[in-house]
Design a protein around this motif. Sequence first.
Motif, PDB file in Angstrom:
ATOM      1  N   LEU A 110      11.318  10.307   4.050  1.00 18.71           N
ATOM      2  CA  LEU A 110      10.947   9.043   3.418  1.00 18.71           C
ATOM      3  C   LEU A 110      10.256   9.294   2.085  1.00 18.71           C
ATOM      4  N   LYS A 111       9.427  10.326   2.020  1.00 16.59           N
ATOM      5  CA  LYS A 111       8.766  10.685   0.768  1.00 16.59           C
ATOM      6  C   LYS A 111       9.763  11.165  -0.276  1.00 16.59           C
ATOM      7  N   GLY A 149      12.035  -0.705  -3.514  1.00 19.92           N
ATOM      8  CA  GLY A 149      12.176   0.585  -2.852  1.00 19.92           C
ATOM      9  C   GLY A 149      11.266   1.632  -3.465  1.00 19.92           C
ATOM     10  N   ASP A 150      11.081   1.576  -4.771  1.00 18.47           N
ATOM     11  CA  ASP A 150      10.170   2.515  -5.452  1.00 18.47           C
ATOM     12  C   ASP A 150       8.740   2.329  -4.961  1.00 18.47           C
ATOM     13  N   ASP A 151       8.350   1.074  -4.700  1.00 16.46           N
ATOM     14  CA  ASP A 151       7.004   0.810  -4.172  1.00 16.46           C
ATOM     15  C   ASP A 151       6.809   1.496  -2.825  1.00 16.46           C
ATOM     16  N   THR A 197       3.672  -3.829   1.221  1.00 17.71           N
ATOM     17  CA  THR A 197       4.468  -2.613   1.047  1.00 17.71           C
ATOM     18  C   THR A 197       4.341  -1.723   2.278  1.00 17.71           C
ATOM     19  N   LEU A 198       3.117  -1.589   2.800  1.00 13.52           N
ATOM     20  CA  LEU A 198       2.918  -0.766   3.991  1.00 13.52           C
ATOM     21  C   LEU A 198       3.599  -1.391   5.206  1.00 13.52           C
ATOM     22  N   LEU A 200       4.209   4.657  -2.022  1.00 20.99           N
ATOM     23  CA  LEU A 200       3.156   4.566  -1.021  1.00 20.99           C
ATOM     24  C   LEU A 200       3.310   5.652   0.035  1.00 20.99           C
ATOM     25  N   ALA A 201       4.545   5.947   0.420  1.00 20.72           N
ATOM     26  CA  ALA A 201       4.781   7.030   1.382  1.00 20.72           C
ATOM     27  C   ALA A 201       4.216   8.347   0.864  1.00 20.72           C
ATOM     28  N   ASN A 202       4.409   8.612  -0.413  1.00 19.36           N
ATOM     29  CA  ASN A 202       3.892   9.852  -1.007  1.00 19.36           C
ATOM     30  C   ASN A 202       2.372   9.851  -1.120  1.00 19.36           C
ATOM     31  N   GLU A 203       1.778   8.671  -1.156  1.00 18.81           N
ATOM     32  CA  GLU A 203       0.324   8.584  -1.257  1.00 18.81           C
ATOM     33  C   GLU A 203      -0.368   8.765   0.092  1.00 18.81           C
TER      34      GLU A 203
END
Length: 419
Positions: free
Chosen positions: A324-325, A384-386, A256-257, A390-393
Amino acid sequence: MDQTVKIQKLPSGLTVLVEEMPVRSAAVGFLTGFGSKHEKNFPGGIAHYIEHMLFKGTLRRSKADIAEQIDAVGGRINAHTGKEYTTYFSVVLDKHFELALDVLSDMYLNSAFAETEIELERNVILEEINMYEDAPDEKIHDLACQNIWNGHILGNPIIGTEKSVSKITRADILNCLKDFYTPDNTIVAVAGHVPAAEVFQMVEAKFDGFRGKRQTLAEEPVKIVPGVKIAKKDTEQVHLCLSTRGVSYQSADRLTLSLLSSVLGGSMSSRLFQNIREKKGLVYSIYTYPTYYLNAGLFTLYAGTQLKNSRQVLDLALKELTLLKQNGVTPVELQRAKEQIKGHLVLNLEDSSSRMSRLLKSLYNYGEIHTVEEIMQKVDAVTGDDVQRLANEIFIKEDLQLTAIGNFAKGGFFQELDC
């Protein structure tokens, strides 16, 4: 698990992997689980120093012999030191495989570490450090790692420092070998036009008598240190690295990253490249990359720009993180990123050298060898949700660290970081 890869563990603890390929070449590599993060009880840079020294002569070969014997058959021989392991490898025509194995195993098991060669190589490495200091576009990445992991050994430079390298002794080198260059800490991988059964026999014969147990080291947890660190230097450009927490090799979010990085700054079609370089012309180079380790990880954004544009470039980059977030990735972007990763995966496995390298690193990092098809399926399964989750994390104020090298006249050039 890739069933085309043959694996054998010798009684000593040495692990051997072989992948037969219908090519005319053969690649052999050794990986020892000793890198700069294992230097707690030794001067910094000793893992890299040992890598150099293995090319400086054995009990039956001079340093010239090592180079000339591989050159004479049109082969290549090299090595690389990382934070978690060191690799040694050679690629030759299949008919010269036994020579390559003999040279590498001789280096690995029988290096002389002559005092005269140690002193000669010390000067070489000190020059390498000086050269590195004169390359801010390279040094910035090590500085960023040191700053965000301030005080943790994983953040130390692989090459060491002038002070630490000057202290390394022959006794230090021999103690490192005893503690870490052991069968249970060594992987041998071979890929190419060589029968697996014969390889297993040859490796076992070459490593007959290889004994020892790896020294166990307690690993301290990695902590993020946010903030802004400026290194003043008379450079033509300002070099920026914006770093944050990443994920480890063991994380379910590793792919994902990689996809997030591809969309954000992993190619010429990425958001950062298109919006900051192509549309505004503010940079020549801007990109992102994830860095994975066994128990930690980083995500880094790099940009090189003029001093007068550096704050604007940083603000635009932070804006892209925020978008992105908030909005995630489009289906087109996600699919393009998936095809990029799958394409790179396949194209990077076109020769015996890359296959051999994959075997070493996959077994060390994951404990098994996945097929290309298995990896592709995992890439396709990312949504896309993944990516947005991750962007928000990881893109949070509390984890952001900015490192900059440039001709800054005063402090306070960059204000508080947020996205």
